[in-house]
Design a protein around this motif. Structure first.
Motif, PDB file in Angstrom:
ATOM      1  N   VAL A  95       0.796  -1.391   0.017  1.00 18.76           N
ATOM      2  CA  VAL A  95       0.019  -0.169   0.039  1.00 18.76           C
ATOM      3  C   VAL A  95       0.768   1.314  -0.055  1.00 18.76           C
ATOM      4  O   VAL A  95       1.759   1.310   0.782  1.00 18.76           O
ATOM      5  CB  VAL A  95      -0.974   0.150   1.170  1.00 18.76           C
ATOM      6  N   TYR A  96       0.442   2.069  -0.822  1.00 17.11           N
ATOM      7  CA  TYR A  96       1.396   3.415  -1.051  1.00 17.11           C
ATOM      8  C   TYR A  96       0.952   4.440   0.157  1.00 17.11           C
ATOM      9  O   TYR A  96      -0.085   4.920   0.191  1.00 17.11           O
ATOM     10  CB  TYR A  96       1.460   3.828  -2.258  1.00 17.11           C
ATOM     11  N   LEU A  97       1.969   4.788   0.861  1.00 13.45           N
ATOM     12  CA  LEU A  97       1.596   5.859   1.868  1.00 13.45           C
ATOM     13  C   LEU A  97       2.406   7.345   1.441  1.00 13.45           C
ATOM     14  O   LEU A  97       3.707   7.210   1.291  1.00 13.45           O
ATOM     15  CB  LEU A  97       2.364   5.425   3.268  1.00 13.45           C
ATOM     16  N   ALA A  98       1.459   8.184   1.330  1.00 11.30           N
ATOM     17  CA  ALA A  98       1.832   9.450   0.661  1.00 11.30           C
ATOM     18  C   ALA A  98       1.730  10.603   1.710  1.00 11.30           C
ATOM     19  O   ALA A  98       0.525  11.001   2.324  1.00 11.30           O
ATOM     20  CB  ALA A  98       1.442   9.716  -0.645  1.00 11.30           C
ATOM     21  N   GLU A  99       2.694  11.408   2.132  1.00 13.45           N
ATOM     22  CA  GLU A  99       2.583  12.607   2.797  1.00 13.45           C
ATOM     23  C   GLU A  99       1.888  13.716   1.939  1.00 13.45           C
ATOM     24  O   GLU A  99       2.217  13.689   0.793  1.00 13.45           O
ATOM     25  CB  GLU A  99       3.965  13.055   3.430  1.00 13.45           C
ATOM     26  N   ARG A 100       0.958  14.504   2.627  1.00 13.78           N
ATOM     27  CA  ARG A 100       0.239  15.535   1.942  1.00 13.78           C
ATOM     28  C   ARG A 100       1.255  16.233   0.772  1.00 13.78           C
ATOM     29  O   ARG A 100       0.828  16.506  -0.288  1.00 13.78           O
ATOM     30  CB  ARG A 100      -0.679  16.346   2.594  1.00 13.78           C
ATOM     31  N   ALA A 101       2.248  16.689   1.271  1.00 13.72           N
ATOM     32  CA  ALA A 101       3.187  17.554   0.284  1.00 13.72           C
ATOM     33  C   ALA A 101       3.525  16.852  -0.729  1.00 13.72           C
ATOM     34  O   ALA A 101       3.649  17.513  -1.833  1.00 13.72           O
ATOM     35  CB  ALA A 101       4.391  17.956   1.097  1.00 13.72           C
TER      36      ALA A 101
END
Length: 462
Positions: A95-101
């Motif tokens: 699962v890809y975890l992305a920070e908002r930035a």
């Protein structure tokens, strides 16, 4: 969308009601992605998310992320958040975890005219002004704004053109994830120093931001820190200056305050007057915010008539010296200011108006900022005639500093503080007098105190 969103079918936002998360949800939703989200507090923004047809869970639990193949979180989410913990575990299984930035950067990359507005102070106002200018120019722009703009009904907009406006926040170097075509640097002042440590480090980050810019850098030619940051940049982008003096490419002449909320000036470019502009937001600082927005828009080819029309239709972003009500001669205003320089600018503006007294209700935000800038906060708040404090909103931090609002109150003559919003509101209403201006300031939820005070005042009338 490309990169990590390619092939993704279900994107989950942790804290989807946040002012920075909501616009990204709007844009992704408009592009056909299936979204879900969660948040801890019921807000009007959260309802707006639901109104788009996005399922939202109130309360953050590990099971909320089930089924998502991409999970988005912001820097404001604490490490012990149960959804973030579960997401980090899910990331081990693909699962890809992305920070908002990171997501915002990917979004800006999709536009050929991405206006990225940076600086310690004024980002939301200038981003809002630019968005209003584009609406006046009939440009179907996308927008990601840190506050709410009435013209677009919130903090974001999903458009269908090559134009985008977004705030470029320096917190934890998040703005270095962006792909700016036109960047704006309003000023560089000491903030987020728990991360940057020194002013040289902060300026170095803005230099890197300049390096990312492809087309035009619009910068404050009167701000020495900004000038130094640009000087050290290797960017090939065209540099355009704005400021107070005629030494800049864009500046204001014949500046006049006509009413408390009405300023008039001539917009100048290289010694020639482009047009006369009326700005219906208070304070001389907003004249120069307007000059910055105009400089960016004009340099990017937007017609001067649209710039004039957009700025004259702009009546302020919500929570930026926003007039809420006038009851029994008491005027209530709400403002987002949470840094000493911002608070000082707001209170100086208020003191120059025709009110009998200026009463400020301030909610300190984060323990680190309060502890580090204690004396600066005391000096800025002391501009008001009366200061009332709420307790500190810790947000993403734990109080390892051992600081409280009582420490700040002790440095301000006549200052009082309360541990609850109800006590705070009741005290102000009990002591308010006709002719007073009451300003709530802070980037947390101090606006709730304003709502309480207004309800209390109205109930006194019945």
């Amino acid at each position: 969308m490309e990169n990590f969103l390619t092939g993704k079918k279900h994107i989950h936002f942790i804290g989807i009601g946040g002012s920075g998360m909501y616009p990204l949800a709007q844009i992704l939703h408009s592009k056909g992605y299936y979204l879900t989200g969660s948040d801890n507090n019921e807000t009007a923004t959260l309802q707006a998310v639901r109104d788009m047809g996005i399922p939202v869970t109130l309360g953050q639990r590990a099971e909320n992320i089930e089924g998502a193949d991409c999970i988005v979180f912001s820097a404001a989410i604490m490490e012990d958040n149960p959804e973030l913990i579960a997401a980090r575990q899910a990331a081990k299984n693909g699962v890809y975890l992305a920070e908002r930035a990171e997501l915002l950067g990917l979004v800006t990359e999709q536009f050929s005219k991405a206006f990225c507005v940076s600086g310690t102070h004024g980002k939301t106002t200038v981003s809002s002004m630019l968005t209003q200018i584009m609406l006046a120019a009939d440009i179907d722009a996308s927008a990601v704004i840190g506050g709410k703009l009435r013209a677009i009904g919130g903090s974001g907009r999903a458009g269908n053109s090559e134009y985008m406006v977004c705030e470029a926040c320096e917190f934890k170097d998040t703005f270095l994830r962006l792909f700016p075509n036109i960047s704006v640097i309003l000023n560089i002042d000491g903030d987020h120093m728990d991360y940057f440590k020194t002013m040289d480090n902060l300026k170095a980050s803005f230099t890197k931001f300049c390096d990312l810019t492809t087309d035009i850098i619009v910068y404050n030619g009167d701000d020495q820190n900004t000038v130094e940051a640009l000087k050290n940049s290797a960017s090939k982008a065209r540099a355009v200056s704005f400021g107070k003096s005629g030494a800049n490419d864009f500046y204001a002449e014949n500046v006049r305050q006509l009413l408390d909320f009405w300023w008039n000036f001539s917009l100048m470019n290289d010694g020639a007057e482009l047009c006369e502009i009326n700005v219906h937001v208070p304070g001389i600082h907003n004249v120069y915010n307007a000059v910055a927005a105009a400089a960016a828009a004009y340099s990017a080819g937007i017609p001067i008539a649209a710039i004039q029309k957009g700025l004259e239709e702009f009546t302020g972003a919500m929570r930026r010296f926003e007039r809420l009500a006038e009851i029994d001669g008491v005027t209530f205003v709400d403002d987002y200011g949470h840094h000493p320089a911002e608070i000082a600018a707001t209170l100086k503006t208020a003191k120059e108006m025709s009110f009998r007294r200026v009463v400020v209700v301030h909610q300190p935000f984060t323990y680190s900022r309060t502890a580090t800038l204690m004396d600066e906060f005391a000096k800025a708040l002391s501009i008001a005639d009366k200061v009332v404090l709420t307790e500190i909103m810790g947000s993403r931090e734990k109080n390892t500093y051992g600081v409280s609002s009582a420490d700040l109150a002790a440095k301000i003559d006549g200052c009082v503080w309360f541990s609850t919003f109800e006590e705070t509101a009741a005290h102000v209403v009990e002591n308010a007098q006709s002719g007073d201006l009451v300003i709530t300031t802070g980037c947390g939820d101090v606006y709730k105190v304003a709502d309480m005070m207004i309800k209390m005042m109205r109930s006194k009338q019945t």
